[in-house]
Design an enzyme around this catalytic site. Structure first.
Site, PDB file in Angstrom:
ATOM      1  N   CYS A  92       0.859  -1.198   0.000  1.00 20.08           N
ATOM      2  CA  CYS A  92       0.000   0.000   0.000  1.00 20.08           C
ATOM      3  C   CYS A  92       0.889   1.240   0.000  1.00 20.08           C
ATOM      4  O   CYS A  92       1.705   1.404   0.893  1.00 20.08           O
ATOM      5  CB  CYS A  92      -0.893   0.036   1.240  1.00 20.08           C
ATOM      6  SG  CYS A  92      -2.024  -1.357   1.382  1.00 20.08           S
ATOM      7  N   ASN A 152     -16.023 -15.447 -14.948  1.00 19.85           N
ATOM      8  CA  ASN A 152     -16.475 -14.385 -14.046  1.00 19.85           C
ATOM      9  C   ASN A 152     -17.518 -13.472 -14.693  1.00 19.85           C
ATOM     10  O   ASN A 152     -18.469 -13.034 -14.037  1.00 19.85           O
ATOM     11  CB  ASN A 152     -15.270 -13.563 -13.586  1.00 19.85           C
ATOM     12  CG  ASN A 152     -15.594 -12.576 -12.484  1.00 19.85           C
ATOM     13  OD1 ASN A 152     -16.095 -12.960 -11.436  1.00 19.85           O
ATOM     14  ND2 ASN A 152     -15.308 -11.296 -12.721  1.00 19.85           N
ATOM     15  N   ASP A 166     -11.329  -8.620 -21.112  1.00 18.32           N
ATOM     16  CA  ASP A 166     -10.700  -8.386 -19.812  1.00 18.32           C
ATOM     17  C   ASP A 166      -9.259  -8.888 -19.879  1.00 18.32           C
ATOM     18  O   ASP A 166      -8.900  -9.886 -19.248  1.00 18.32           O
ATOM     19  CB  ASP A 166     -11.488  -9.105 -18.713  1.00 18.32           C
ATOM     20  CG  ASP A 166     -10.966  -8.798 -17.310  1.00 18.32           C
ATOM     21  OD1 ASP A 166     -10.126  -7.887 -17.173  1.00 18.32           O
ATOM     22  OD2 ASP A 166     -11.383  -9.482 -16.362  1.00 18.32           O
ATOM     23  N   CYS A 191      -6.690  -3.307 -16.651  1.00 21.58           N
ATOM     24  CA  CYS A 191      -5.864  -3.082 -15.456  1.00 21.58           C
ATOM     25  C   CYS A 191      -4.650  -2.226 -15.781  1.00 21.58           C
ATOM     26  O   CYS A 191      -3.713  -2.139 -14.978  1.00 21.58           O
ATOM     27  CB  CYS A 191      -5.435  -4.420 -14.840  1.00 21.58           C
ATOM     28  SG  CYS A 191      -4.506  -5.485 -15.959  1.00 21.58           S
TER      29      CYS A 191
END
Length: 450
Positions: A100, A317, A381, A407
């Site tokens: 993070c 998905n 995707d 992404c």
């Protein structure tokens, strides 16, 4: 006569070369703005500094991590004058852990950064902006990650086992005792797991550990050598006491300690359960994944019995919710094991209108028998390197609507430019906040023909 030297000699082009900034040097900096990767940017004596952990408007003391030419990479070590936006990081490991890098910034600012990064890439690389921006899809700021990999290393000198995540800009391991971005079941599991690993008689044999949470909790032990029976027994005892599946991976594919164990996740809105195994790709953020699937279906607007193509379909998905909604779905994927898993998931959920095929999606699809009739809509995707070869074939696929889930905004922008050259308009785009507390940008874009 003097002998000539064979060495090449270069004359300076003017001015003196600046001495390189030494690694470890500390420097006071005034941060001007944020880069797209979340680092603060400062300018000193003609050099651009990228500073981890700094916010615009701050004066900081930073330590140099690396330097080349006019670029210096550094880490904030002390905040001399803080931004009003700065917040205290909930995680004690946040300033060192590479997982993070934005816990010191409010979520609203993180979203604004991601929105700017997406817009900037579309504008700069494709000269495009959507006709309308969708609201960002968001979920919990913490407690969202249902899958994680823990790095493991045996320190010979200290005779200790380091377990944690890689440090930012380093291969060093930051040992952790907690991780607030994990889903609660994995947070609860972590202390007992760390104790079990540190009690092993041969920890040098452990390569890494993976954690999963879905229809069950699971721990995968990746080992580089055979584990002693006493260590196998310790790990089995840990798994039993914590009602957790234990998986092993040596040279081959992951295997469950209990051959009868099943693992998967649910898509409740469509009453679907998808099987998956350690090593399969799965979105780590379940709430945002659910919202993403719902938005993709709404944007595709596939009518009952319309043909829809799902490229890079993975486990199904998107395919299986589309089929549940009445569309005739064809899924294509490059990994044979994932195709088999998608087929089994369709059978398990009694979906006869979903069919899956293996295909090399970096090559033309002209010879694929399932591609010849065309499709009303296409969903993509792809991985980070995008889908340029596929989008070059979009006219051949006859799709009127294309939903692109990305992404990597840079490859999305590159591929959007190609779609625009074929007559597709960028109708909508928006950010998917799949990874809060990081600068990672996921996005969705809708293109329509004509």
């Amino acid at each position: 006569m003097a002998k000539r030297s064979g060495a090449l000699r270069f004359q300076p082009s003017g001015g003196e070369r600046k001495p390189q900034v030494p690694i470890g040097k500390k420097q006071r900096l005034n941060i001007q703005r944020l880069a797209n990767d979340g680092r603060g940017i400062a300018f000193v004596e003609g050099r651009t500094w990228f500073v981890e952990g700094a916010l615009p408007g701050e004066e900081v003391e930073a330590r140099v991590l690396s330097a080349r030419s006019q670029i210096v990479e550094a880490r904030c070590e002390r905040v001399l004058q803080a931004s009003a936006q700065r917040q205290v990081e909930p995680c004690p490991h946040a300033r060192l852990c590479g997982g993070c890098n934005l816990q010191h910034a409010p979520i609203a600012d993180q979203l604004a950064l991601k929105q700017h990064a997406l817009s900037e890439q579309l504008s700069r690389l494709a000269d495009l902006q959507p006709e309308s921006w969708a609201e960002p899809l968001v979920g919990p700021a913490f407690g969202y990650r249902r899958r994680a990999r823990l790095a493991v290393r045996w320190d010979v000198k200290s005779k200790q086992l380091d377990i944690g995540f890689r440090a930012s800009s380093s291969q060093e391991i930051v040992s952790i005792e907690q991780c607030p971005v994990l889903v609660q079941p994995l947070q609860s599991l972590l202390p007992a797991l760390l104790t079990a690993l540190r009690d092993l008689s041969k920890p040098q044999a452990i390569g890494h550990i993976e954690l999963f949470s879905g229809t069950a909790e699971a721990v995968l032990v990746r080992h580089t050598a055979a584990l002693p029976e006493v260590d196998v027994a310790r790990l089995r005892s840990f798994a039993s006491a914590n009602r957790t599946q234990l998986w092993w991976q040596g040279e081959g594919e992951p295997q469950a300690d209990d051959p009868a164990a099943t693992l998967g996740y649910r898509l409740e809105a469509w009453d679907l359960e998808l099987a998956w195994r350690p090593g399969d790709f799965v979105q780590v953020n379940a709430p945002v994944n659910d919202a993403m699937v719902a938005q993709a279906l709404a944007w595709l607007a596939a009518g009952k019995d319309e043909r829809v193509l799902d490229l890079f379909c993975g486990l199904g998905n998107f395919s299986l919710p589309l089929a549940r909604s009445g569309a005739q779905v064809t899924g294509a994927e490059g990994v044979e094991a994932m195709v088999a898993r998608a087929q089994e998931n369709a059978r398990h959920n009694s979906l006869e209108y979903a069919h899956f095929y293996r295909a090399d999606l970096s090559k033309p699809l002209a010879d694929a028998p399932w591609a010849g009739k065309g499709f009303a809509a296409v969903l993509l995707d792809p991985p980070r390197d995008g889908a340029l070869e596929i989008v070059r074939q979009m006219s051949m696929l006859k799709a009127q609507r294309v939903v692109y889930v990305s992404c990597n905004p840079a490859t999305l922008a590159r591929d959007a430019r190609e779609l625009a050259s074929q007559g597709y308009r960028l109708k909508r785009a928006g950010v998917l906040d799949m990874f809060p507390q990081t600068a990672h940008v996921e996005a969705m874009a809708l293109f329509e023909r004509g």
